[in-house]
Design a protein around this motif. Structure first.
Motif, PDB file in Angstrom:
ATOM      1  N   LYS A 190       0.830  -1.211   0.000  1.00  0.00           N
ATOM      2  CA  LYS A 190       0.000   0.000   0.000  1.00  0.00           C
ATOM      3  C   LYS A 190       0.864   1.260   0.000  1.00  0.00           C
ATOM      4  O   LYS A 190       0.569   2.213  -0.737  1.00  0.00           O
ATOM      5  CB  LYS A 190      -0.947  -0.005   1.190  1.00  0.00           C
ATOM      6  CG  LYS A 190      -2.027  -1.058   1.068  1.00  0.00           C
ATOM      7  CD  LYS A 190      -2.842  -1.174   2.331  1.00  0.00           C
ATOM      8  CE  LYS A 190      -3.842  -2.309   2.205  1.00  0.00           C
ATOM      9  NZ  LYS A 190      -4.593  -2.498   3.436  1.00  0.00           N
ATOM     10  N   LEU A 191       1.918   1.270   0.800  1.00  0.00           N
ATOM     11  CA  LEU A 191       2.796   2.442   0.847  1.00  0.00           C
ATOM     12  C   LEU A 191       3.571   2.600  -0.458  1.00  0.00           C
ATOM     13  O   LEU A 191       3.738   3.714  -0.949  1.00  0.00           O
ATOM     14  CB  LEU A 191       3.745   2.341   2.040  1.00  0.00           C
ATOM     15  CG  LEU A 191       3.075   2.433   3.409  1.00  0.00           C
ATOM     16  CD1 LEU A 191       4.055   2.082   4.515  1.00  0.00           C
ATOM     17  CD2 LEU A 191       2.474   3.815   3.622  1.00  0.00           C
ATOM     18  N   TYR A 192       4.025   1.510  -1.023  1.00  0.00           N
ATOM     19  CA  TYR A 192       4.729   1.529  -2.308  1.00  0.00           C
ATOM     20  C   TYR A 192       3.820   2.115  -3.394  1.00  0.00           C
ATOM     21  O   TYR A 192       4.222   3.013  -4.141  1.00  0.00           O
ATOM     22  CB  TYR A 192       5.168   0.106  -2.680  1.00  0.00           C
ATOM     23  CG  TYR A 192       5.787  -0.017  -4.050  1.00  0.00           C
ATOM     24  CD1 TYR A 192       7.147   0.207  -4.229  1.00  0.00           C
ATOM     25  CD2 TYR A 192       5.013  -0.358  -5.155  1.00  0.00           C
ATOM     26  CE1 TYR A 192       7.725   0.085  -5.489  1.00  0.00           C
ATOM     27  CE2 TYR A 192       5.583  -0.466  -6.412  1.00  0.00           C
ATOM     28  CZ  TYR A 192       6.936  -0.247  -6.578  1.00  0.00           C
ATOM     29  OH  TYR A 192       7.499  -0.358  -7.829  1.00  0.00           O
ATOM     30  N   ASN A 193       2.595   1.603  -3.468  1.00  0.00           N
ATOM     31  CA  ASN A 193       1.649   2.095  -4.477  1.00  0.00           C
ATOM     32  C   ASN A 193       1.303   3.561  -4.259  1.00  0.00           C
ATOM     33  O   ASN A 193       1.217   4.334  -5.216  1.00  0.00           O
ATOM     34  CB  ASN A 193       0.380   1.239  -4.485  1.00  0.00           C
ATOM     35  CG  ASN A 193       0.612  -0.120  -5.103  1.00  0.00           C
ATOM     36  OD1 ASN A 193       1.466  -0.292  -5.971  1.00  0.00           O
ATOM     37  ND2 ASN A 193      -0.137  -1.107  -4.651  1.00  0.00           N
ATOM     38  N   ALA A 194       1.096   3.961  -3.020  1.00  0.00           N
ATOM     39  CA  ALA A 194       0.772   5.358  -2.724  1.00  0.00           C
ATOM     40  C   ALA A 194       1.913   6.275  -3.144  1.00  0.00           C
ATOM     41  O   ALA A 194       1.684   7.333  -3.739  1.00  0.00           O
ATOM     42  CB  ALA A 194       0.477   5.533  -1.239  1.00  0.00           C
TER      43      ALA A 194
ATOM     44  N   PRO B 197       5.373  19.488   1.108  1.00  0.00           N
ATOM     45  CA  PRO B 197       5.235  18.219   1.811  1.00  0.00           C
ATOM     46  C   PRO B 197       5.080  16.992   0.915  1.00  0.00           C
ATOM     47  O   PRO B 197       5.277  15.874   1.378  1.00  0.00           O
ATOM     48  CB  PRO B 197       3.996  18.411   2.678  1.00  0.00           C
ATOM     49  CG  PRO B 197       3.265  19.546   2.082  1.00  0.00           C
ATOM     50  CD  PRO B 197       4.265  20.391   1.370  1.00  0.00           C
ATOM     51  N   THR B 198       4.742  17.179  -0.346  1.00  0.00           N
ATOM     52  CA  THR B 198       4.595  16.029  -1.240  1.00  0.00           C
ATOM     53  C   THR B 198       5.812  15.838  -2.145  1.00  0.00           C
ATOM     54  O   THR B 198       5.756  15.063  -3.102  1.00  0.00           O
ATOM     55  CB  THR B 198       3.309  16.144  -2.087  1.00  0.00           C
ATOM     56  OG1 THR B 198       3.340  17.379  -2.809  1.00  0.00           O
ATOM     57  CG2 THR B 198       2.064  16.075  -1.210  1.00  0.00           C
TER      58      THR B 198
ATOM     59  N   THR C 255      -0.263   9.370  -4.327  1.00  0.00           N
ATOM     60  CA  THR C 255      -1.403   9.439  -3.404  1.00  0.00           C
ATOM     61  C   THR C 255      -0.927   9.347  -1.958  1.00  0.00           C
ATOM     62  O   THR C 255      -1.630   8.825  -1.104  1.00  0.00           O
ATOM     63  CB  THR C 255      -2.430   8.334  -3.695  1.00  0.00           C
ATOM     64  OG1 THR C 255      -1.784   7.059  -3.626  1.00  0.00           O
ATOM     65  CG2 THR C 255      -3.071   8.522  -5.059  1.00  0.00           C
ATOM     66  N   LEU C 256       0.257   9.872  -1.715  1.00  0.00           N
ATOM     67  CA  LEU C 256       0.809   9.928  -0.363  1.00  0.00           C
ATOM     68  C   LEU C 256       0.949  11.398  -0.001  1.00  0.00           C
ATOM     69  O   LEU C 256       1.656  12.147  -0.672  1.00  0.00           O
ATOM     70  CB  LEU C 256       2.167   9.221  -0.330  1.00  0.00           C
ATOM     71  CG  LEU C 256       2.823   9.032   1.023  1.00  0.00           C
ATOM     72  CD1 LEU C 256       1.946   8.172   1.936  1.00  0.00           C
ATOM     73  CD2 LEU C 256       4.187   8.375   0.849  1.00  0.00           C
ATOM     74  N   ASN C 257       0.223  11.810   1.031  1.00  0.00           N
ATOM     75  CA  ASN C 257       0.219  13.213   1.440  1.00  0.00           C
ATOM     76  C   ASN C 257       0.199  13.280   2.966  1.00  0.00           C
ATOM     77  O   ASN C 257      -0.786  12.892   3.588  1.00  0.00           O
ATOM     78  CB  ASN C 257      -1.004  13.926   0.868  1.00  0.00           C
ATOM     79  CG  ASN C 257      -1.017  15.399   1.174  1.00  0.00           C
ATOM     80  OD1 ASN C 257      -0.349  15.878   2.075  1.00  0.00           O
ATOM     81  ND2 ASN C 257      -1.815  16.130   0.420  1.00  0.00           N
ATOM     82  N   PRO C 258       1.277  13.767   3.585  1.00  0.00           N
ATOM     83  CA  PRO C 258       1.359  13.789   5.045  1.00  0.00           C
ATOM     84  C   PRO C 258       0.278  14.621   5.738  1.00  0.00           C
ATOM     85  O   PRO C 258      -0.018  14.387   6.902  1.00  0.00           O
ATOM     86  CB  PRO C 258       2.726  14.409   5.323  1.00  0.00           C
ATOM     87  CG  PRO C 258       3.464  14.400   4.053  1.00  0.00           C
ATOM     88  CD  PRO C 258       2.469  14.314   2.953  1.00  0.00           C
TER      89      PRO C 258
ATOM     90  N   ARG D  40      -6.425  10.602   5.048  1.00  0.00           N
ATOM     91  CA  ARG D  40      -6.706   9.465   4.175  1.00  0.00           C
ATOM     92  C   ARG D  40      -5.513   9.083   3.303  1.00  0.00           C
ATOM     93  O   ARG D  40      -5.445   7.973   2.800  1.00  0.00           O
ATOM     94  CB  ARG D  40      -7.894   9.763   3.267  1.00  0.00           C
ATOM     95  CG  ARG D  40      -9.208   9.862   3.991  1.00  0.00           C
ATOM     96  CD  ARG D  40     -10.322  10.229   3.012  1.00  0.00           C
ATOM     97  NE  ARG D  40     -11.575  10.416   3.703  1.00  0.00           N
ATOM     98  CZ  ARG D  40     -12.560   9.538   3.661  1.00  0.00           C
ATOM     99  NH1 ARG D  40     -12.450   8.434   2.979  1.00  0.00           N
ATOM    100  NH2 ARG D  40     -13.675   9.774   4.323  1.00  0.00           N
ATOM    101  N   GLN D  41      -4.578  10.020   3.110  1.00  0.00           N
ATOM    102  CA  GLN D  41      -3.463   9.770   2.203  1.00  0.00           C
ATOM    103  C   GLN D  41      -2.100   9.777   2.887  1.00  0.00           C
ATOM    104  O   GLN D  41      -1.085   9.684   2.224  1.00  0.00           O
ATOM    105  CB  GLN D  41      -3.474  10.801   1.080  1.00  0.00           C
ATOM    106  CG  GLN D  41      -4.661  10.652   0.162  1.00  0.00           C
ATOM    107  CD  GLN D  41      -4.570  11.607  -1.010  1.00  0.00           C
ATOM    108  OE1 GLN D  41      -4.050  12.704  -0.906  1.00  0.00           O
ATOM    109  NE2 GLN D  41      -5.087  11.164  -2.149  1.00  0.00           N
ATOM    110  N   CYS D  42      -2.078   9.847   4.216  1.00  0.00           N
ATOM    111  CA  CYS D  42      -0.810   9.783   4.939  1.00  0.00           C
ATOM    112  C   CYS D  42      -0.394   8.318   5.045  1.00  0.00           C
ATOM    113  O   CYS D  42      -1.028   7.438   4.467  1.00  0.00           O
ATOM    114  CB  CYS D  42      -0.981  10.412   6.309  1.00  0.00           C
ATOM    115  SG  CYS D  42      -2.237   9.575   7.287  1.00  0.00           S
ATOM    116  N   ALA D  43       0.641   8.046   5.791  1.00  0.00           N
ATOM    117  CA  ALA D  43       1.114   6.666   5.930  1.00  0.00           C
ATOM    118  C   ALA D  43       0.020   5.765   6.500  1.00  0.00           C
ATOM    119  O   ALA D  43      -0.311   4.725   5.916  1.00  0.00           O
ATOM    120  CB  ALA D  43       2.358   6.627   6.809  1.00  0.00           C
TER     121      ALA D  43
END
Length: 152
Positions: free
Chosen positions: A13-17, A104-105, A22-25, A29-32
Protein backbone atom coordinates in the motif's frame (compact mmCIF):
# COMPACT_ATOMS: atom_id res chain seq x y z
CA UNK A 1 12.98 -12.65 2.91
CA UNK A 2 10.06 -13.84 4.99
CA UNK A 3 7.59 -11.17 6.08
CA UNK A 4 4.28 -11.15 7.92
CA UNK A 5 0.96 -10.67 6.16
CA UNK A 6 0.35 -7.28 7.76
CA UNK A 7 3.85 -6.05 6.84
CA UNK A 8 3.50 -7.27 3.27
CA UNK A 9 0.12 -5.55 2.94
CA UNK A 10 1.40 -2.29 4.44
CA UNK A 11 4.49 -2.29 2.19
CA UNK A 12 2.39 -2.80 -0.95
CA UNK A 13 0.00 0.00 0.00
CA UNK A 14 2.80 2.44 0.85
CA UNK A 15 4.73 1.53 -2.31
CA UNK A 16 1.65 2.09 -4.48
CA UNK A 17 0.77 5.36 -2.72
CA UNK A 18 4.31 6.67 -3.23
CA UNK A 19 4.40 5.81 -6.93
CA UNK A 20 0.80 6.81 -7.65
CA UNK A 21 1.27 10.21 -5.98
CA UNK A 22 -1.40 9.44 -3.40
CA UNK A 23 0.81 9.93 -0.36
CA UNK A 24 0.22 13.21 1.44
CA UNK A 25 1.36 13.79 5.04
CA UNK A 26 -1.31 16.44 5.65
CA UNK A 27 -4.30 14.30 4.68
CA UNK A 28 -5.63 11.66 7.09
CA UNK A 29 -6.71 9.46 4.17
CA UNK A 30 -3.46 9.77 2.20
CA UNK A 31 -0.81 9.78 4.94
CA UNK A 32 1.11 6.67 5.93
CA UNK A 33 -1.60 5.33 8.24
CA UNK A 34 -4.42 6.44 5.94
CA UNK A 35 -2.92 4.40 3.12
CA UNK A 36 -2.28 1.37 5.37
CA UNK A 37 -5.96 1.56 6.39
CA UNK A 38 -7.27 1.63 2.80
CA UNK A 39 -7.60 5.42 2.63
CA UNK A 40 -9.95 5.58 5.58
CA UNK A 41 -9.74 8.36 8.15
CA UNK A 42 -11.49 6.79 11.18
CA UNK A 43 -8.10 6.37 12.85
CA UNK A 44 -7.83 10.14 13.40
CA UNK A 45 -10.33 9.75 16.24
CA UNK A 46 -7.85 7.63 18.24
CA UNK A 47 -5.97 10.75 19.42
CA UNK A 48 -6.76 14.42 19.85
CA UNK A 49 -3.99 15.70 17.56
CA UNK A 50 -2.57 14.45 14.27
CA UNK A 51 0.93 13.19 15.00
CA UNK A 52 0.38 12.81 18.73
CA UNK A 53 1.40 9.54 20.42
CA UNK A 54 -1.18 9.80 23.22
CA UNK A 55 -4.36 7.80 22.77
CA UNK A 56 -7.53 9.65 23.69
CA UNK A 57 -10.49 7.97 25.39
CA UNK A 58 -11.71 6.34 22.17
CA UNK A 59 -8.22 5.13 21.35
CA UNK A 60 -7.73 3.75 24.86
CA UNK A 61 -10.99 1.81 24.64
CA UNK A 62 -9.98 0.21 21.32
CA UNK A 63 -6.50 -0.54 22.70
CA UNK A 64 -7.92 -2.09 25.90
CA UNK A 65 -10.31 -4.26 23.88
CA UNK A 66 -7.37 -5.49 21.81
CA UNK A 67 -8.72 -4.13 18.55
CA UNK A 68 -6.48 -4.26 15.51
CA UNK A 69 -6.92 -2.33 12.30
CA UNK A 70 -5.33 -4.11 9.34
CA UNK A 71 -3.22 -5.89 11.95
CA UNK A 72 -2.09 -2.81 13.90
CA UNK A 73 -3.17 -1.67 17.36
CA UNK A 74 -4.24 1.95 17.91
CA UNK A 75 -0.96 2.80 19.64
CA UNK A 76 1.03 1.24 16.78
CA UNK A 77 -0.93 3.30 14.26
CA UNK A 78 -0.22 6.52 16.16
CA UNK A 79 3.47 5.63 16.33
CA UNK A 80 3.57 4.91 12.58
CA UNK A 81 2.06 8.29 11.81
CA UNK A 82 4.28 10.08 14.31
CA UNK A 83 7.40 8.54 12.75
CA UNK A 84 6.21 9.39 9.25
CA UNK A 85 5.45 13.04 10.01
CA UNK A 86 8.63 13.51 12.02
CA UNK A 87 10.81 12.05 9.25
CA UNK A 88 9.02 14.28 6.73
CA UNK A 89 10.14 17.33 8.72
CA UNK A 90 7.04 18.27 10.72
CA UNK A 91 7.12 19.63 14.26
CA UNK A 92 4.60 17.52 16.11
CA UNK A 93 1.78 17.36 16.85
CA UNK A 94 0.59 18.70 13.52
CA UNK A 95 -0.67 22.27 13.87
CA UNK A 96 -0.86 25.08 11.35
CA UNK A 97 1.52 27.21 13.43
CA UNK A 98 4.16 24.48 13.77
CA UNK A 99 7.11 24.05 11.45
CA UNK A 100 6.50 21.95 8.35
CA UNK A 101 8.19 21.28 5.00
CA UNK A 102 7.69 23.83 2.23
CA UNK A 103 6.60 21.14 -0.23
CA UNK A 104 5.23 18.22 1.81
CA UNK A 105 4.59 16.03 -1.24
CA UNK A 106 8.16 16.30 -2.54
CA UNK A 107 9.36 12.78 -3.38
CA UNK A 108 12.56 13.15 -1.35
CA UNK A 109 10.58 14.20 1.74
CA UNK A 110 8.09 11.37 1.29
CA UNK A 111 10.91 8.87 0.75
CA UNK A 112 12.50 9.94 4.05
CA UNK A 113 9.18 9.43 5.80
CA UNK A 114 8.59 6.05 4.20
CA UNK A 115 12.08 4.85 5.01
CA UNK A 116 11.54 5.64 8.69
CA UNK A 117 8.09 4.02 8.71
CA UNK A 118 9.27 0.87 6.96
CA UNK A 119 12.14 0.55 9.43
CA UNK A 120 9.61 0.73 12.28
CA UNK A 121 7.19 -1.72 10.62
CA UNK A 122 10.01 -4.23 10.21
CA UNK A 123 11.01 -3.77 13.86
CA UNK A 124 7.42 -4.39 14.96
CA UNK A 125 7.33 -7.70 13.13
CA UNK A 126 10.92 -8.62 14.03
CA UNK A 127 11.90 -8.80 10.36
CA UNK A 128 15.17 -7.57 8.85
CA UNK A 129 14.72 -4.09 7.43
CA UNK A 130 13.64 -4.53 3.82
CA UNK A 131 15.13 -1.11 3.02
CA UNK A 132 18.62 -2.17 4.14
CA UNK A 133 20.66 -2.44 0.96
CA UNK A 134 24.06 -2.63 2.65
CA UNK A 135 24.25 -6.42 2.18
CA UNK A 136 24.32 -5.85 -1.57
CA UNK A 137 27.77 -4.31 -1.18
CA UNK A 138 29.35 -6.81 1.21
CA UNK A 139 32.24 -8.75 -0.31
CA UNK A 140 34.17 -11.86 0.55
CA UNK A 141 37.34 -12.80 -1.33
CA UNK A 142 36.71 -9.94 -3.82
CA UNK A 143 33.29 -11.38 -4.75
CA UNK A 144 29.81 -10.35 -3.68
CA UNK A 145 28.91 -12.10 -0.44
CA UNK A 146 25.24 -12.35 -1.43
CA UNK A 147 23.77 -12.98 -4.87
CA UNK A 148 20.90 -10.93 -6.23
CA UNK A 149 17.65 -12.78 -6.77
CA UNK A 150 16.56 -13.23 -10.36
CA UNK A 151 13.75 -10.72 -9.88
CA UNK A 152 16.20 -7.83 -9.54
Amino acid sequence: MKTTARLESALKKLYNAFHNNTLNPECCRQCAVGNILNNMDFWKHLSDSHGDLKLNYVGQIHETLGRKFNGYSPSELLKIEHIFLDACGYKLPLHYKNEKPVNPTDKDILFNGLTAVITYLCELDKVDNVMDYTKLFEIKDDNPKYALSKGL
